[in-house]
Design a protein around this motif. Structure first.
Motif, PDB file in Angstrom:
ATOM      1  N   ALA A  51       0.801  -1.015   0.136  1.00 47.00           N
ATOM      2  CA  ALA A  51       0.070   0.049  -0.181  1.00 47.00           C
ATOM      3  C   ALA A  51       0.869   1.165   0.032  1.00 47.00           C
ATOM      4  O   ALA A  51       0.510   2.151  -0.681  1.00 47.00           O
ATOM      5  N   CYS A  52       1.862   1.295   0.840  1.00 46.70           N
ATOM      6  CA  CYS A  52       2.772   2.505   0.936  1.00 46.70           C
ATOM      7  C   CYS A  52       3.369   2.822  -0.506  1.00 46.70           C
ATOM      8  O   CYS A  52       3.628   4.001  -0.913  1.00 46.70           O
ATOM      9  N   GLY A  59       7.736   8.248  -4.789  1.00 46.21           N
ATOM     10  CA  GLY A  59       8.322   7.068  -5.115  1.00 46.21           C
ATOM     11  C   GLY A  59       9.606   7.029  -4.018  1.00 46.21           C
ATOM     12  O   GLY A  59      10.549   6.363  -4.405  1.00 46.21           O
ATOM     13  N   VAL A  60       8.993   7.059  -2.683  1.00 44.87           N
ATOM     14  CA  VAL A  60      10.098   6.778  -1.749  1.00 44.87           C
ATOM     15  C   VAL A  60      10.403   5.379  -1.465  1.00 44.87           C
ATOM     16  O   VAL A  60      11.685   4.864  -1.545  1.00 44.87           O
ATOM     17  N   PHE A  61       9.568   4.351  -1.947  1.00 47.91           N
ATOM     18  CA  PHE A  61       9.873   3.023  -1.440  1.00 47.91           C
ATOM     19  C   PHE A  61      10.067   2.371  -2.803  1.00 47.91           C
ATOM     20  O   PHE A  61       9.737   2.549  -3.936  1.00 47.91           O
ATOM     21  N   GLU A  62      11.034   1.077  -2.457  1.00 48.28           N
ATOM     22  CA  GLU A  62      11.282   0.210  -3.527  1.00 48.28           C
ATOM     23  C   GLU A  62      11.273  -1.251  -2.839  1.00 48.28           C
ATOM     24  O   GLU A  62      11.595  -1.256  -1.715  1.00 48.28           O
ATOM     25  N   TRP A  63      10.816  -2.191  -3.657  1.00 51.82           N
ATOM     26  CA  TRP A  63      10.943  -3.482  -2.985  1.00 51.82           C
ATOM     27  C   TRP A  63      12.263  -3.976  -2.769  1.00 51.82           C
ATOM     28  O   TRP A  63      13.228  -3.983  -3.619  1.00 51.82           O
ATOM     29  N   PHE A  64      12.707  -4.582  -1.298  1.00 47.77           N
ATOM     30  CA  PHE A  64      13.762  -5.286  -1.169  1.00 47.77           C
ATOM     31  C   PHE A  64      13.501  -6.671  -0.812  1.00 47.77           C
ATOM     32  O   PHE A  64      12.821  -6.691   0.172  1.00 47.77           O
ATOM     33  N   ASP A  65      14.236  -7.655  -1.541  1.00 46.18           N
ATOM     34  CA  ASP A  65      13.888  -9.054  -1.268  1.00 46.18           C
ATOM     35  C   ASP A  65      14.574  -9.347   0.163  1.00 46.18           C
ATOM     36  O   ASP A  65      15.764  -9.170   0.599  1.00 46.18           O
ATOM     37  N   CYS A  94      -0.774   1.947   5.547  1.00 48.83           N
ATOM     38  CA  CYS A  94       0.015   0.509   5.889  1.00 48.83           C
ATOM     39  C   CYS A  94      -0.984   0.021   6.869  1.00 48.83           C
ATOM     40  O   CYS A  94      -1.459   0.298   7.972  1.00 48.83           O
ATOM     41  N   PRO A  95      -1.329  -1.278   6.631  1.00 49.05           N
ATOM     42  CA  PRO A  95      -2.155  -2.063   7.422  1.00 49.05           C
ATOM     43  C   PRO A  95      -1.865  -2.574   8.562  1.00 49.05           C
ATOM     44  O   PRO A  95      -2.804  -2.723   9.386  1.00 49.05           O
ATOM     45  N   VAL A  96      -0.487  -2.717   8.973  1.00 56.39           N
ATOM     46  CA  VAL A  96      -0.008  -3.168   9.923  1.00 56.39           C
ATOM     47  C   VAL A  96       0.900  -2.142  10.747  1.00 56.39           C
ATOM     48  O   VAL A  96       1.527  -2.285  11.666  1.00 56.39           O
ATOM     49  N   GLU A  97       0.488  -0.834  10.420  1.00 62.97           N
ATOM     50  CA  GLU A  97       1.380   0.320  10.790  1.00 62.97           C
ATOM     51  C   GLU A  97       2.865   0.182  11.264  1.00 62.97           C
ATOM     52  O   GLU A  97       3.323   0.241  12.381  1.00 62.97           O
ATOM     53  N   ALA A  98       3.586  -0.174  10.115  1.00 61.99           N
ATOM     54  CA  ALA A  98       4.872  -0.589  10.269  1.00 61.99           C
ATOM     55  C   ALA A  98       5.726   0.680   9.747  1.00 61.99           C
ATOM     56  O   ALA A  98       7.069   0.667   9.847  1.00 61.99           O
ATOM     57  N   ILE A  99       5.041   1.771   9.597  1.00 62.29           N
ATOM     58  CA  ILE A  99       5.782   3.097   9.011  1.00 62.29           C
ATOM     59  C   ILE A  99       5.725   4.310  10.050  1.00 62.29           C
ATOM     60  O   ILE A  99       4.614   4.480  10.444  1.00 62.29           O
ATOM     61  N   LYS A 100       6.744   4.955  10.324  1.00 61.94           N
ATOM     62  CA  LYS A 100       6.752   6.054  11.056  1.00 61.94           C
ATOM     63  C   LYS A 100       7.524   7.314  10.143  1.00 61.94           C
ATOM     64  O   LYS A 100       8.710   7.142   9.903  1.00 61.94           O
ATOM     65  N   VAL A 101       6.968   8.142  10.140  1.00 63.99           N
ATOM     66  CA  VAL A 101       7.359   9.504   9.165  1.00 63.99           C
ATOM     67  C   VAL A 101       7.726  10.607  10.095  1.00 63.99           C
ATOM     68  O   VAL A 101       7.063  10.720  10.969  1.00 63.99           O
TER      69      VAL A 101
END
Ligand code: SF4
Length: 104
Positions: A51-52, A59-65, A94-101
């Motif tokens: 979702a983020c 475009g702050v986020f990119e997938w990281f394996d 974020c559905p699990v509230e994993a992000i803090k800005v």
């Protein structure tokens, strides 16, 4: 459990990744800590919902394996956190509230 908004006073920077700090302790692949300074993502909470990535206008986020992690095998990594305009859309989405800005 959501990301701890006070993590910076409880954890330590253990390494750098893609230009941002990683807060630990970490024990890869099962314990990955928190990535980011301005836009912090708790990798141990992230379930790779995405979702983020969808809502971020800059475009702050990119997938990281992250193979072998119990919550998900990829994470939304704040590789472009310096581009953040502090809209807070990612925190809300974020559905699990994993992000803090952290506002400047
Ligand atoms: S606060 Fe807005 S601009 Fe910053 S990372 Fe989240 S969605 Fe992107």
């Amino acid at each position: 459990m959501p990301i701890d908004p006070e993590f910076k006073s409880k954890m330590q920077v253990v390494e750098q990744h893609e230009g941002h700090p990683v807060w630990g302790p970490i024990e890869p692949p099962s314990k990955l800590g928190i990535h980011g300074e301005k836009v912090a993502v708790d990798f141990d909470i992230c379930i790779a919902d995405g979702a983020c990535i969808d809502v971020c206008p800059v475009g702050v986020f990119e997938w990281f394996d992250t193979p072998g992690h119990p919550a998900s095998e990829k994470k939304a990594d704040p590789v472009n956190e310096d581009q953040c305009i502090f809209c807070l859309a990612c925190e809300t989405a974020c559905p699990v509230e994993a992000i803090k800005v952290f506002m400047e």
